[in-house]
Design a protein around this motif. Structure first.
Motif, PDB file in Angstrom:
ATOM      1  N   ALA A 299       0.819  -1.219   0.000  1.00 48.80           N
ATOM      2  CA  ALA A 299       0.000   0.000   0.000  1.00 48.80           C
ATOM      3  C   ALA A 299       0.848   1.261   0.000  1.00 48.80           C
ATOM      4  N   GLU A 300       1.980   1.233   0.699  1.00 52.32           N
ATOM      5  CA  GLU A 300       2.807   2.444   0.800  1.00 52.32           C
ATOM      6  C   GLU A 300       3.520   2.770  -0.510  1.00 52.32           C
ATOM      7  N   ARG A 301       3.614   1.800  -1.425  1.00 53.27           N
ATOM      8  CA  ARG A 301       4.318   2.033  -2.687  1.00 53.27           C
ATOM      9  C   ARG A 301       3.393   2.362  -3.845  1.00 53.27           C
ATOM     10  N   ARG A 302       2.161   1.908  -3.769  1.00 57.18           N
ATOM     11  CA  ARG A 302       1.278   2.076  -4.913  1.00 57.18           C
ATOM     12  C   ARG A 302       0.464   3.364  -4.786  1.00 57.18           C
ATOM     13  N   PRO A 303       0.084   3.924  -5.909  1.00 55.34           N
ATOM     14  CA  PRO A 303      -0.731   5.140  -5.881  1.00 55.34           C
ATOM     15  C   PRO A 303      -2.185   4.819  -5.538  1.00 55.34           C
ATOM     16  N   GLN A 304      -2.929   5.847  -5.185  1.00 54.07           N
ATOM     17  CA  GLN A 304      -4.358   5.688  -4.947  1.00 54.07           C
ATOM     18  C   GLN A 304      -5.043   5.309  -6.254  1.00 54.07           C
ATOM     19  N   LEU A 305      -5.904   4.312  -6.207  1.00 52.15           N
ATOM     20  CA  LEU A 305      -6.519   3.763  -7.408  1.00 52.15           C
ATOM     21  C   LEU A 305      -8.033   3.810  -7.274  1.00 52.15           C
ATOM     22  N   LEU A 306      -8.678   4.446  -8.254  1.00 53.66           N
ATOM     23  CA  LEU A 306     -10.133   4.496  -8.312  1.00 53.66           C
ATOM     24  C   LEU A 306     -10.609   3.549  -9.413  1.00 53.66           C
ATOM     25  N   GLU A 307     -11.792   2.993  -9.242  1.00 57.43           N
ATOM     26  CA  GLU A 307     -12.301   2.009 -10.202  1.00 57.43           C
ATOM     27  C   GLU A 307     -13.767   2.276 -10.502  1.00 57.43           C
ATOM     28  N   CYS A 308     -14.145   2.103 -11.764  1.00 60.53           N
ATOM     29  CA  CYS A 308     -15.552   2.220 -12.122  1.00 60.53           C
ATOM     30  C   CYS A 308     -15.829   1.360 -13.352  1.00 60.53           C
ATOM     31  N   GLU A 309     -17.094   1.143 -13.610  1.00 61.50           N
ATOM     32  CA  GLU A 309     -17.533   0.436 -14.807  1.00 61.50           C
ATOM     33  C   GLU A 309     -18.540   1.318 -15.529  1.00 61.50           C
ATOM     34  N   ILE A 310     -18.373   1.448 -16.842  1.00 62.38           N
ATOM     35  CA  ILE A 310     -19.302   2.264 -17.615  1.00 62.38           C
ATOM     36  C   ILE A 310     -19.987   1.409 -18.673  1.00 62.38           C
TER      37      ILE A 310
END
Length: 340
Positions: free
Chosen positions: A286-297
């Motif tokens: 978690a400390e190495r990866r960026p914040q990730l948002l997810e969605c489906e369209i």
């Protein structure tokens, strides 16, 4: 004959280019001289490494690079403060959906502050939503009409970076046959990058969609880009140089988005591509990866992706999309470095 008097000049130690690069990189990164001597002890005695450190500090090229590094580190610090502040927002970990959002609210709460959103109810009147299929498109465009697309994407891992090399012309009928087969594939894909070449060939399809009042405006050079592909298409992490409105006409796509203030964690290459794969990012600590948002369209959804925000897109089904960048508000962000 001229005789030199006085003491002989002291001999300079031979410069080890590999050691010099390692020393310079560590100095730029802010490591202490003591730590550098320990880290690079395999190259020689501490005095030998210390001499390389001194030579680096005296070198005007290194001094220039160090000044730029200081500027970049300050910019990264500003982005980190932005990241900490943005994560306090209740919608910072999700992409909200809004039905028939007014242009004024969209500008205030999303476009001007770079916050993604899924807009619904804006294109319900588009004929494309009910008409677009391989058969319909082939009838409208013409089976023998040549179109440009990316072909052979599965032949190279760097298909997105090499997309210009993969440009190919085929009859539209060949693409329609490929779509009708229902075979999942990332090998053939019509993308926005093929837009200029395809605008005339695919012109009949423009009759099936239109600008969005209050949001976009049509110009002769910019009135939308088409994405046409089978289930299984993949666009890896990258960011664009414009605000984007990705409108899904048919099929579903899964989109992962990373905020622009995560730049330092995105491991960028070639200016706007990333070394991250989605699998590697999800598996990283978690400390190495960026914040990730997810969605489906899905059909009728319009996803707003702010300029500079990283995104990764998977075609969950055979998919047709329209991409608008012709907003009513300023949307030109290229410069001498970030050329489009």
């Amino acid at each position: 004959m001229v005789l030199r008097t006085g003491p002989m000049p002291s001999a300079q130690p031979s410069l080890n280019a590999d050691l010099a690069r390692e020393v310079a990189a560590r100095l730029i990164a802010g490591h202490s001289e003591q730590l550098i001597s320990f880290q690079l002890s395999g190259y020689g005695a501490p005095d030998y490494i210390q001499k390389h450190i001194q030579l680096a500090r005296q070198n005007p090229f290194f001094q220039g690079a160090s000044a730029i590094s200081d500027m970049v580190q300050r910019q990264n610090w500003i982005l980190e403060t932005e990241r900490a502040s943005q994560r306090l927002h209740p919608e910072s970990r999700t992409i909200p959906r809004h039905e028939r959002l007014s242009p004024e609210t969209f500008l205030k709460e999303h476009y001007s502050v770079h916050r993604p959103v899924i807009l619904t109810g804006l294109v319900d009147d588009w004929p494309a939503l009910s008409k677009w299929s391989p058969d319909y498109m082939e009838d409208k465009v013409g089976r023998d009409t040549p179109i440009e697309l990316q072909k052979g994407r599965e032949s190279t891992k760097s298909f997105e970076i090499d997309k210009l090399k993969l440009k190919t012309q085929i009859p539209f009928g060949e693409m329609a046959d490929f779509l009708r087969s229902g075979k999942p594939s990332n090998d053939m894909y019509v993308t926005a990058n093929n837009g200029a070449a395809n605008r005339q060939a695919l012109a009949p399809l423009w009759e099936d969609f239109s600008d969005i009042p209050g949001y976009t405006q049509s110009t002769s050079e910019n009135d939308g880009f088409l994405w046409i592909g089978p289930q299984g298409t993949l666009t890896p992490f990258h960011h664009d140089l414009t605000h984007n409105l990705l409108i899904q006409v048919a099929g579903r796509k899964k989109v992962h988005i990373v905020p622009s203030y995560e730049e330092a964690r995105m491991r960028p290459i070639r200016k706007y591509f990333s070394q991250w794969s989605l699998d590697d990012m999800l598996a990283a600590p978690a400390e190495r990866r960026p914040q990730l948002l997810e969605c489906e369209i899905g059909p009728g959804d319009a996803l707003y992706i702010p300029v500079g925000w990283w995104h990764h897109v998977i075609g969950l089904e055979q998919s047709y999309s329209v991409l608008f960048t012709n907003f009513l508000w300023p949307n030109t962000y290229t410069n001498a470095y970030m050329g489009g």
